[in-house]
Write a protein that holds these residues in place. Structure first.
Motif, short mmCIF file in Angstrom:
data_model
loop_
_atom_site.label_atom_id
_atom_site.label_comp_id
_atom_site.label_asym_id
_atom_site.label_seq_id
_atom_site.Cartn_x
_atom_site.Cartn_y
_atom_site.Cartn_z
N ASP A 1 -2.93 10.90 -1.52
CA ASP A 1 -1.63 11.19 -0.93
C ASP A 1 -1.66 11.23 0.59
O ASP A 1 -0.78 10.69 1.26
CB ASP A 1 -1.11 12.54 -1.45
N VAL A 2 -2.67 11.90 1.16
CA VAL A 2 -2.72 12.16 2.60
C VAL A 2 -4.09 11.78 3.14
O VAL A 2 -5.12 12.14 2.55
CB VAL A 2 -2.43 13.65 2.90
N ASP A 3 -4.09 11.08 4.26
CA ASP A 3 -5.33 10.74 4.97
C ASP A 3 -5.57 11.81 6.03
O ASP A 3 -4.79 11.94 6.98
CB ASP A 3 -5.19 9.36 5.61
N VAL B 1 -9.15 23.28 8.18
CA VAL B 1 -8.37 22.16 7.64
C VAL B 1 -7.32 22.74 6.70
O VAL B 1 -7.65 23.44 5.74
CB VAL B 1 -9.27 21.16 6.89
N GLN B 2 -6.06 22.44 6.97
CA GLN B 2 -4.96 22.98 6.18
C GLN B 2 -4.61 22.01 5.05
O GLN B 2 -4.46 20.81 5.28
CB GLN B 2 -3.74 23.22 7.06
N LEU B 3 -4.50 22.54 3.84
CA LEU B 3 -4.23 21.73 2.65
C LEU B 3 -3.05 22.30 1.88
O LEU B 3 -2.75 23.49 1.96
CB LEU B 3 -5.46 21.70 1.73
N GLN B 4 -2.42 21.43 1.11
CA GLN B 4 -1.36 21.87 0.21
C GLN B 4 -1.83 21.67 -1.23
O GLN B 4 -2.43 20.66 -1.57
CB GLN B 4 -0.08 21.06 0.47
N GLN B 5 -1.58 22.66 -2.05
CA GLN B 5 -2.02 22.60 -3.44
C GLN B 5 -1.34 21.43 -4.16
O GLN B 5 -0.16 21.13 -3.94
CB GLN B 5 -1.70 23.91 -4.15
N GLY B 6 -2.12 20.77 -5.04
CA GLY B 6 -1.56 19.72 -5.87
C GLY B 6 -1.56 18.34 -5.23
O GLY B 6 -0.87 17.44 -5.71
N TYR B 7 -2.35 18.15 -4.18
CA TYR B 7 -2.41 16.85 -3.51
C TYR B 7 -3.81 16.26 -3.61
O TYR B 7 -4.79 16.95 -3.90
CB TYR B 7 -2.05 17.01 -2.02
N LYS B 8 -3.87 14.94 -3.33
CA LYS B 8 -5.14 14.24 -3.18
C LYS B 8 -5.29 13.85 -1.72
O LYS B 8 -4.44 13.14 -1.16
CB LYS B 8 -5.21 13.00 -4.07
N TYR B 9 -6.37 14.34 -1.09
CA TYR B 9 -6.60 14.10 0.32
C TYR B 9 -7.81 13.19 0.50
O TYR B 9 -8.85 13.39 -0.15
CB TYR B 9 -6.87 15.41 1.05
N MET B 10 -7.69 12.22 1.42
CA MET B 10 -8.85 11.42 1.80
C MET B 10 -9.43 11.98 3.09
O MET B 10 -8.71 12.24 4.06
CB MET B 10 -8.51 9.95 1.98
N LEU B 11 -10.74 12.16 3.10
CA LEU B 11 -11.47 12.66 4.26
C LEU B 11 -12.53 11.63 4.64
O LEU B 11 -13.27 11.14 3.78
CB LEU B 11 -12.13 14.00 3.90
N ASN C 1 0.82 -1.20 0.00
CA ASN C 1 0.00 0.00 0.00
C ASN C 1 0.86 1.25 0.00
O ASN C 1 1.81 1.38 0.78
CB ASN C 1 -0.90 -0.02 1.25
N GLY C 2 0.53 2.21 -0.90
CA GLY C 2 1.24 3.48 -0.97
C GLY C 2 0.41 4.47 -1.77
O GLY C 2 -0.67 4.14 -2.28
N PRO C 3 0.89 5.73 -1.91
CA PRO C 3 0.10 6.76 -2.59
C PRO C 3 -0.34 6.38 -4.00
O PRO C 3 -1.39 6.85 -4.46
CB PRO C 3 1.05 7.96 -2.62
N LEU C 4 0.45 5.55 -4.69
CA LEU C 4 0.11 5.15 -6.06
C LEU C 4 -0.40 3.72 -6.14
O LEU C 4 -0.64 3.21 -7.24
CB LEU C 4 1.34 5.32 -6.97
N SER C 5 -0.61 3.10 -4.98
CA SER C 5 -1.06 1.70 -4.98
C SER C 5 -1.97 1.45 -3.76
O SER C 5 -1.75 0.51 -3.00
CB SER C 5 0.14 0.75 -4.93
N ARG C 6 -2.97 2.30 -3.61
CA ARG C 6 -3.85 2.19 -2.44
C ARG C 6 -4.74 0.96 -2.49
O ARG C 6 -5.33 0.58 -1.47
CB ARG C 6 -4.71 3.45 -2.30
N GLY C 7 -4.87 0.32 -3.65
CA GLY C 7 -5.65 -0.91 -3.72
C GLY C 7 -4.93 -2.10 -3.14
O GLY C 7 -5.53 -3.14 -2.89
#
Length: 549
Positions: free
Chosen positions: A163-165, A220-230, A7-13
């Motif tokens: 990218d970020v949970d 909620v603080q975010l960084q541009q260019g990311y994918k966040y799971m909420l 499991n990683g940012p490019l292999s969450r399945g």
């Protein structure tokens, strides 16, 4: 996926050791050997989460919502609950957790346990056979509406990459009266066929500003260019709620603890008790954006205000957003989702037995045809349990003289598919949509409809090929819902409306499943019950005033 996939940012399945998003968690799950331990201290104080009137509230480890519990798929959780309340019992239900072969740890006082008395403790132990977002809450009457809630995350694979949970994000209603005071008002209103009192505010992550401008927004603080799971959780007592994030799509990847084929939406309806995992892509200009939570009036939910929080990109000014949202849709239907791991629900047993089903669905009742079908024709009052003698005690004693007020049936076939027809009967005092929650299982939603389920024609409206699956679903007002699940988890389980005032007034049914294989109370279970009986009979200042659930 191969055994080496991690499991990683490019292999969450992926997960590990051959387990992945493709694994059917009904039949297979990891066994990590890890025991993850937590302690939850329940206390009472006063609080004002939106800057409004101070009132009595309950906290978990000095906060509300309480701390999020984390484990990995295949871990065992061991959670000790210390009741430090002055004048209240409590019990903690692990909402959404299957509790496979651990019925006595479900946390449903009057059914699987006695309440935990003040100054007493109880340790809950269960295996994490599923993965995703669950939550915990008191099941002692309407008590969770005063603050006894928290998130529960079981880390595992997902159906889309991120990218970020960001973790759990609670949406809940808030009343300036206590939950027990509002429950009394709701019961009085019910006698006059009037709705329950509206909420005073909607909290997001435990806070909000009030109509007068006091309080504070969650940020909620975010960084541009990311994918966040909420991980969105509706922990309300009476409000079904719609949410959106200005200028951003919500990519929905899980409903309740069921991975789904992803879909995108601007607004998401979250019924009471439901959870959704969504992915937010920060592809907009650096700025502040409103996260909106609006009461779903079409679901007969009422609130005097609305919820707001701020999603702030790094580099944006420390100020309120000026973003403009889109109009919230109407209607009160669960989003139609598709489970990622497909299942074909057998149609033949249901269709065949409907042909000779001798049940009047217009009459309030709960009954079974002694084969695969259960009919629950719902009005407002039914179940009323005894805190001193839970159903598990009856099973241990071999006593089948269950009180009528326990609203209990025994389901006849183990390891078989059960088909439930849940019907809101004509003449119900307040015919509103009900978010129905099932303990010990999740279920497939074969279909819903208005009016009365027709045993001759309604089956043509049902979906058996990979229907939506979850553990909370909306029963339409003046309508019906057909669900199916496998009878494979011995225990005494509750199916109920998750509007706190409704289950407190009795809108629930319990069923015994494979009672000969149920785990039975041991000495520690008996100790908690003995301490409860001593407290309640000798020291309690508040009588039981409702169903107890």
């Amino acid at each position: 996926m191969d055994d080496g996939c991690r499991n990683g940012p490019l292999s969450r399945g992926c997960w590990n050791d051959g387990f992945s998003i493709n694994t059917d968690f009904d039949v297979d799950w990891p066994d990590t050997g890890n025991v993850v331990q937590y302690t939850l201290d329940i206390t009472n104080t006063t609080c004002s989460p939106d800057g409004g009137p101070e009132r009595l509230c309950f906290l978990v480890n000095n906060q509300s919502p309480g701390p999020t519990i984390y484990a990995d798929w295949g871990d065992t959780l061991q959670i000790t609950v210390n009741n430090q309340l002055q004048h209240n019992g409590t019990s903690i239900h692990w909402h959404g957790i299957r509790q496979y072969l651990s019925n006595l740890d479900d946390g449903t006082n009057g059914i699987t346990e006695c309440p935990i008395a003040p100054t007493d403790s109880k340790t809950y132990t269960f295996k994490c056979t599923q993965f995703g977002t669950a939550w915990y809450h008191s099941h002692y009457s309407a008590q969770y509406g005063d603050g006894i809630t928290g998130g529960l995350v079981i880390n595992g694979p997902t159906t889309a990459n991120y990218d970020v949970d960001l973790g759990t994000y609670f949406i809940s209603d808030w009343y300036y009266d206590t939950a027990f005071q509002v429950e009394d008002q709701a019961a009085d209103n019910l006698q006059n066929r009037a709705p329950a009192p509206p909420g005073d505010n909607i909290l997001i992550n435990g806070t909000n500003k009030n109509p007068d401008g006091g309080g504070a927004y969650d940020v909620v603080q975010l960084q541009q260019g990311y994918k966040y799971m909420l991980r969105l959780i509706n922990g309300a007592v009476d409000n079904n709620i719609r949410v959106s994030l200005d200028n951003h799509k919500l990519k929905v990847i899980t409903n309740d603890l069921v991975p789904i084929v992803p879909f995108t939406t601007d607004w998401l309806l979250i019924a009471i008790g439901q959870r959704y995992e969504v992915i937010i892509e920060t592809d907009q200009p650096i700025d502040n954006y409103w996260f909106r939570a609006e009461v779903a009036n079409a679901c007969a939910s009422g609130n005097k205000f609305y919820g707001r929080s701020i999603f702030r990109y790094d580099g944006a000014p420390d100020s309120d957003p000026t973003s403009i949202g889109t109009d919230a849709p109407g209607g009160c239907e669960d989003p139609q989702s598709e489970p990622y791991v497909p299942t074909e629900v057998p149609k033949e047993p249901f269709a065949e037995q409907l042909g000779y089903l001798m049940v009047d669905l217009a009459v309030e009742q709960v009954t079974t045809n002694q084969e695969n079908i259960v009919v629950w024709a719902v009005n407002m009052t039914a179940i009323d349990i005894d805190w001193d003698k839970p159903t598990a005690q009856y099973v241990k004693e071999g006593n089948e003289s269950y009180p009528r007020t326990y609203n209990l049936i025994e389901v006849p076939r183990a390891a078989a598919w059960l088909y439930w027809i849940i019907q809101e009967v004509e003449g119900t005092p307040i015919p509103v949509p009900h978010p129905m929650h099932l303990h010990g299982h999740d279920f497939y939603i074969l279909g819903t409809g208005t009016g009365t389920f027709d045993i001759n024609t309604s089956i043509d409206q049902l979906k058996f090929d990979n229907p939506p699956r979850r553990d909370v679903a909306l029963l339409p007002g003046r309508g019906w819902m057909a669900i199916a699940f496998q009878s494979d988890n011995p225990g005494s389980w509750l199916l109920h409306c998750h509007i706190a005032w409704h289950i407190s007034e009795g809108l629930g049914v319990q069923f015994l499943e494979s009672k000969e294989k149920m785990p039975l109370p041991d000495g520690e279970w008996e100790r908690v019950c003995t301490n409860w009986e001593t407290y309640f009979n000798d020291y309690s200042i508040y009588p039981k005033q409702d169903s107890g659930l």
